[in-house]
Enzyme design. Structure first.
Site, PDB file in Angstrom:
ATOM      1  N   ARG A   1     -20.032  -0.891 -46.861  1.00 45.39           N
ATOM      2  CA  ARG A   1     -18.897  -0.499 -46.020  1.00 45.39           C
ATOM      3  C   ARG A   1     -19.454   0.428 -44.952  1.00 45.39           C
ATOM      4  O   ARG A   1     -20.211   1.349 -45.255  1.00 45.39           O
ATOM      5  CB  ARG A   1     -17.818   0.226 -46.845  1.00 45.39           C
TER       6      ARG A   1
ATOM      7  N   ASN B   1      -1.975  -6.907  -0.248  1.00 46.23           N
ATOM      8  CA  ASN B   1      -3.182  -6.961  -1.069  1.00 46.23           C
ATOM      9  C   ASN B   1      -3.090  -8.066  -2.119  1.00 46.23           C
ATOM     10  O   ASN B   1      -2.022  -8.277  -2.711  1.00 46.23           O
ATOM     11  CB  ASN B   1      -3.395  -5.630  -1.789  1.00 46.23           C
TER      12      ASN B   1
ATOM     13  N   LYS C   1      -0.139  -3.938   4.915  1.00 43.85           N
ATOM     14  CA  LYS C   1      -1.034  -4.597   3.965  1.00 43.85           C
ATOM     15  C   LYS C   1      -0.304  -5.519   2.991  1.00 43.85           C
ATOM     16  O   LYS C   1       0.809  -5.231   2.543  1.00 43.85           O
ATOM     17  CB  LYS C   1      -1.836  -3.563   3.174  1.00 43.85           C
TER      18      LYS C   1
ATOM     19  N   SER D   1       0.848  -1.185   0.000  1.00 44.89           N
ATOM     20  CA  SER D   1       0.000   0.000   0.000  1.00 44.89           C
ATOM     21  C   SER D   1       0.886   1.239   0.000  1.00 44.89           C
ATOM     22  O   SER D   1       2.013   1.215   0.513  1.00 44.89           O
ATOM     23  CB  SER D   1      -0.890   0.004   1.248  1.00 44.89           C
TER      24      SER D   1
END
Length: 405
Positions: free
Chosen positions: A312, A280, A278, A272
């Protein structure tokens, strides 16, 4: 790239240089076709092929000139003719003859899509093999099955992995079945100029072009029948669906209060910017991000297909470019990320057992509703889990043989 985390895993398959290279490959192959049909001599076709070296061109300058013609083929063809003219002005006048811009761009996209699909298939197969190992290894690891976010009945992590595997195998089948046709119709799908240049031979050109590029020959031009593009989007989205489901399961199971799974750790990953504690599940988060984007990108391809007017399209074709290239970047990247996660996924059996113990005896309440006098453990109430795992593993082994053959 800063807002497309992990896009470097696509290995330059979808950037501007890759697009230019693919377009020049088409022009080089077309020069060969014109040689096959007698419009160019072998020497002239070689002059064009030599000029189709991407290193001779300034991609940023070409990009700056796209707006004036509305598509990148116009400045690329002009630059290619200028390169060829330095050696042979007569040959330069025949560069691109018989094709139209959409032929070059659509075929170039199919070249890129073919290579991206091959990378995607390799990553899906790696992920599926890793999940098959998990299903076998953890076939007896009892855990809590959850429905509508609540504990339901016992299952095993092997059974959960087998469910992932069935989805990955379905995605592998979808990706391996994708078709990559050339686009070859000329101004309005009739190849009229080529028929003028090579009377009686123009109808063979799509097959010759396909053979030279390693793509497939379509029944006819698909300028306004965009099924090759929508099928590509659908196949990529099918893959992203199961990758997103697996990633979502991992993100939930990695919550500390559940603690049943963890992503493999790598130096500098999962941190983090402000909270040092942390870790994650960042790769799974990115895979989920891709899965959330893919259906909307694919839907825009279907919208464009429905609005492809006349012979087209007037804008609908142009609206495809960004969604299809985004899909070709996002989904192979997500598959590579998922394969890495699944190959090193950490399974916390103690946490799984602790969560089972905390949910007992409610996990076997269904059983006790029909046999209230019998005591039963979570491990005794697994239904047909062993058979499901065996059938899934057998099916994966069969698919693997099919893909290898």
């Amino acid at each position: 790239m800063l807002l497309t985390p992990g896009a470097d895993r696509a290995d330059g398959l979808t950037d501007d240089t890759a697009v230019l290279s693919a377009m020049l490959s088409v022009e080089s192959a077309w020069a060969g076709v014109l040689g096959d049909l007698g419009v160019l001599t072998a020497q002239q076709a070689q002059v064009v092929a030599d000029a189709c070296n991407p290193s001779r061109y300034d991609v940023s300058q070409l990009a700056a000139n796209v707006e004036s013609g509305g598509n990148p083929a116009i400045p690329v063809v002009a630059a290619l003719r200028a390169q060829v003219a330095e050696s042979d002005s007569a040959t330069a006048a025949l560069v691109h003859k018989g094709l139209t811009s959409q032929d070059v761009i659509d075929t170039a996209v199919m070249l890129i899509a073919r290579d991206c699909a091959a990378q995607l298939q390799r990553s899906l197969l790696a992920a599926a093999d890793a999940v098959a190992d998990l299903a076998q290894r953890e076939r007896g690891t009892v855990m809590t099955a959850r429905t509508l976010g609540q504990p339901a009945v016992p299952t095993t992590f092997g059974a959960k992995a087998a469910g992932w595997l069935r989805g990955l195998d379905d995605a592998l089948r979808a990706v391996s079945a994708l078709n990559f046709p050339v686009q070859c119709g000329g101004a309005a799908g009739t190849l009229s100029l080529l028929e003028t240049l090579a009377p009686g031979l123009a109808a063979t050109a799509p097959g010759l072009l396909a053979d030279r590029l390693g793509l497939t020959e379509p029944l006819g031009p698909w300028h306004t029948d965009r099924s090759p593009v929508t099928a590509l989007g659908d196949g990529l989205t099918r893959a992203s669906d199961i990758l997103g489901k697996i990633a979502g399961d991992i993100v939930l199971a990695a919550r500390p209060e559940i603690g049943e799974l963890s992503e493999p750790q790598a130096t500098g990953r999962g941190g983090s910017s402000t909270m040092p504690q942390k870790h994650n599940p960042v790769l799974s988060v990115l895979v989920r991000s891709a899965a959330l984007q893919a259906p909307h990108l694919s839907a825009s391809l279907h919208t464009s297909a429905a609005l492809a007017a006349d012979e087209r399209p007037d804008g609908a074709w142009h609206a495809e470019w960004q969604p299809v290239m985004s899909l070709l970047t996002l989904v192979p990247t997500a598959a590579s990320q998922a394969a890495e996660v699944l190959s090193g996924l950490e399974v916390h059996r103690e946490a799984m057992q602790a969560n089972v113990d905390a949910a007992m005896p409610a996990l076997v309440a269904e059983r006790r509703s029909v046999r209230p006098d019998e005591s039963v453990s979570a491990a005794d109430y697994l239904g047909v889990v062993p058979a499901l795992i065996d059938r899934t593993l057998d099916a994966h082994a069969t698919l693997r043989k099919e893909l290898d053959s």
